[in-house]
Design an enzyme around this catalytic site. Structure first.
Site, PDB file in Angstrom:
ATOM      1  N   GLU A  23       0.558  -1.262   0.047  1.00  0.00           N
ATOM      2  CA  GLU A  23      -0.040  -0.200   0.129  1.00  0.00           C
ATOM      3  C   GLU A  23       1.008   0.986  -0.133  1.00  0.00           C
ATOM      4  O   GLU A  23       1.439   0.852   0.381  1.00  0.00           O
ATOM      5  CB  GLU A  23      -0.814  -0.050   1.049  1.00  0.00           C
ATOM      6  CG  GLU A  23      -0.022  -0.294   2.259  1.00  0.00           C
ATOM      7  CD  GLU A  23      -0.874   0.686   3.476  1.00  0.00           C
ATOM      8  OE1 GLU A  23      -1.049   1.945   3.799  1.00  0.00           O
ATOM      9  OE2 GLU A  23      -1.004  -0.467   4.671  1.00  0.00           O
ATOM     10  N   LYS A  85      -5.289  11.168   1.485  1.00  0.00           N
ATOM     11  CA  LYS A  85      -5.009   9.346   1.907  1.00  0.00           C
ATOM     12  C   LYS A  85      -6.638   8.718   1.748  1.00  0.00           C
ATOM     13  O   LYS A  85      -7.954   9.848   1.974  1.00  0.00           O
ATOM     14  CB  LYS A  85      -5.610   9.438   3.031  1.00  0.00           C
ATOM     15  CG  LYS A  85      -5.465   8.362   3.988  1.00  0.00           C
ATOM     16  CD  LYS A  85      -5.400   8.326   5.266  1.00  0.00           C
ATOM     17  CE  LYS A  85      -6.688   7.197   6.058  1.00  0.00           C
ATOM     18  NZ  LYS A  85      -5.973   7.507   8.074  1.00  0.00           N
ATOM     19  N   VAL A 105      -5.177   0.244   3.122  1.00  0.00           N
ATOM     20  CA  VAL A 105      -5.130  -0.933   2.859  1.00  0.00           C
ATOM     21  C   VAL A 105      -6.795  -0.699   2.134  1.00  0.00           C
ATOM     22  O   VAL A 105      -6.497  -2.197   1.586  1.00  0.00           O
ATOM     23  CB  VAL A 105      -5.294  -1.780   4.181  1.00  0.00           C
ATOM     24  CG1 VAL A 105      -6.280  -3.092   4.393  1.00  0.00           C
ATOM     25  CG2 VAL A 105      -4.786  -1.816   5.432  1.00  0.00           C
ATOM     26  N   ASP A 141     -11.286  -0.060   6.402  1.00  0.00           N
ATOM     27  CA  ASP A 141     -10.559  -1.342   6.175  1.00  0.00           C
ATOM     28  C   ASP A 141     -11.602  -2.579   6.262  1.00  0.00           C
ATOM     29  O   ASP A 141     -11.521  -3.793   5.704  1.00  0.00           O
ATOM     30  CB  ASP A 141      -9.862  -1.178   6.734  1.00  0.00           C
ATOM     31  CG  ASP A 141      -8.325  -0.162   6.861  1.00  0.00           C
ATOM     32  OD1 ASP A 141      -8.012   0.656   5.476  1.00  0.00           O
ATOM     33  OD2 ASP A 141      -7.657  -0.346   7.448  1.00  0.00           O
ATOM     34  N   LYS A 158      -2.604  -2.210  15.748  1.00  0.00           N
ATOM     35  CA  LYS A 158      -2.337  -0.928  16.875  1.00  0.00           C
ATOM     36  C   LYS A 158      -3.506  -1.436  18.082  1.00  0.00           C
ATOM     37  O   LYS A 158      -4.277  -0.713  17.460  1.00  0.00           O
ATOM     38  CB  LYS A 158      -1.730   0.562  16.418  1.00  0.00           C
ATOM     39  CG  LYS A 158      -0.500   0.257  15.684  1.00  0.00           C
ATOM     40  CD  LYS A 158      -0.085   1.927  15.514  1.00  0.00           C
ATOM     41  CE  LYS A 158       1.489   1.971  15.347  1.00  0.00           C
ATOM     42  NZ  LYS A 158       0.973   2.009  13.212  1.00  0.00           N
TER      43      LYS A 158
END
Ligand code: PSU
Ligand code: MN
Length: 302
Positions: A23, A85, A105, A141, A158
């Site tokens: 990505e 983004k 993603v 995602d 995360k």
């Protein structure tokens, strides 16, 4: 759809060779320059060393590119956050306006699937954000994993996210969450989260067989293969969790919301840890590239 597939990649897809998608949001928004470019190029090299064909994905002048050139990767890194983004909802706008877009993603999965690419290696996926019961901030995602036929190899998610809720949503959406040689969901900078994956796989062949079974069943959607960060690069859980708490606190105080959250938190954590987290981040992506390529090879029997 405006799609440009690098000829080497198109050829490999046709011949059933192991292509690995990568990505561009991780390049433009996930890491600082120049480490972002160095990492992206090194990841491509690792894929090749393991016998795969890398295809870094992004949007250039409204064209979905599956397999960027080195120069293009360099430009994504240099321009960084000034490249928007792009998630699923942004895709039509960027295409119609013929602008550049860093693919998340979700969008990387969309373009990979359009290019016929089954495997996609990254660092971490988006998920349910902490406090989502109030903000409704759930990464696109997860929805993409529910519907698009691409296998994603990552180091878990995360702890900037709410990991138990993230697993719940993945369960609801029917996304298998596998642990590569682990029973426990890895938490990106650390190998453990205290949460169980659905199934531990011991080898690339076992992972590949599960992907194959899902495709044969024609169950649409992705498969998430989580691969823990190598021990020597993993961070102290207490330390990193304290840093994450501090970063989230600052994000709330600054009123940062929506798509800015993840890039802000990634940069803040790297800043507070003085680059230690960045090094861990880079190392886990390298490790995912190696494992992801081995799984792709096992899948294609090459
Ligand atoms: N998590 C990471 N590193 C990343 C991202 C997530 O550890 O670089 C990026 C990926 O591109 C992912 C996106 O798709 O952030 C998720 O953003 P959001 O939470 O706004 O959906
Ligand atoms: Mn979000």
């Amino acid at each position: 759809m405006n799609l440009r597939i690098r000829p080497e990649v198109a050829q490999a897809v046709k011949e059933g060779r192991p292509v690995v998608a990568l990505e561009s949001t991780i390049i433009s928004h996930g890491m600082p320059y120049p480490q972002n470019v160095e990492t992206a190029l090194q990841v491509e090299k690792i894929v090749r060393e393991h016998g795969g064909i890398p295809a870094t994905i992004g949007i250039i002048d409204g064209v979905g590119v599956v397999g960027m050139t080195e120069e293009e990767i360099e430009e994504f890194g240099r321009r960084g956050m000034s490249i928007p983004k792009v998630s699923r909802r942004d895709l039509p706008v960027v295409m119609a306006e013929k602008s550049w877009g860093a693919t998340t993603v979700a969008t990387t999965m969309i373009l990979a699937a359009l290019g016929g690419v089954e495997f996609f290696v990254t660092g971490g996926i988006g998920g349910v954000h902490r406090g989502a019961e109030l903000t409704f901030d759930v990464s696109a995602d997860l929805e993409e994993l529910a519907r698009t036929n691409v296998t994603v190899i990552c180091a878990g998610a995360k702890a900037i996210l709410d990991l138990p809720k993230t697993l719940e949503v993945l369960e609801t959406k029917g996304v298998p969450v596998l642990g590569y040689q682990t029973e426990e969901l890895p938490a990106f900078y650390t190998r453990k989260s205290g949460l169980k994956v659905d199934h531990a796989v011991s080898s690339p062949e076992e992972a590949a067989a599960i992907v194959k079974a899902k495709r044969e069943l024609k169950l649409d959607g992705g498969i998430l293969i989580t691969n823990p960060i190598p021990e020597e690069y993993s961070m102290d859980p207490e330390k990193i969790n304290a840093v994450i708490d501090e970063a989230i606190h600052e994000m709330d105080q600054k009123g940062i919301k929506g798509k800015e959250c993840t890039p802000f938190l990634l940069a803040k954590v790297a800043e507070i840890t003085g680059g230690e987290s960045l090094n861990s981040n880079i190392r886990l992506v390298f490790n995912n590239a190696a494992v992801g390529t081995e799984i792709a090879k096992a899948y294609f029997g090459k």
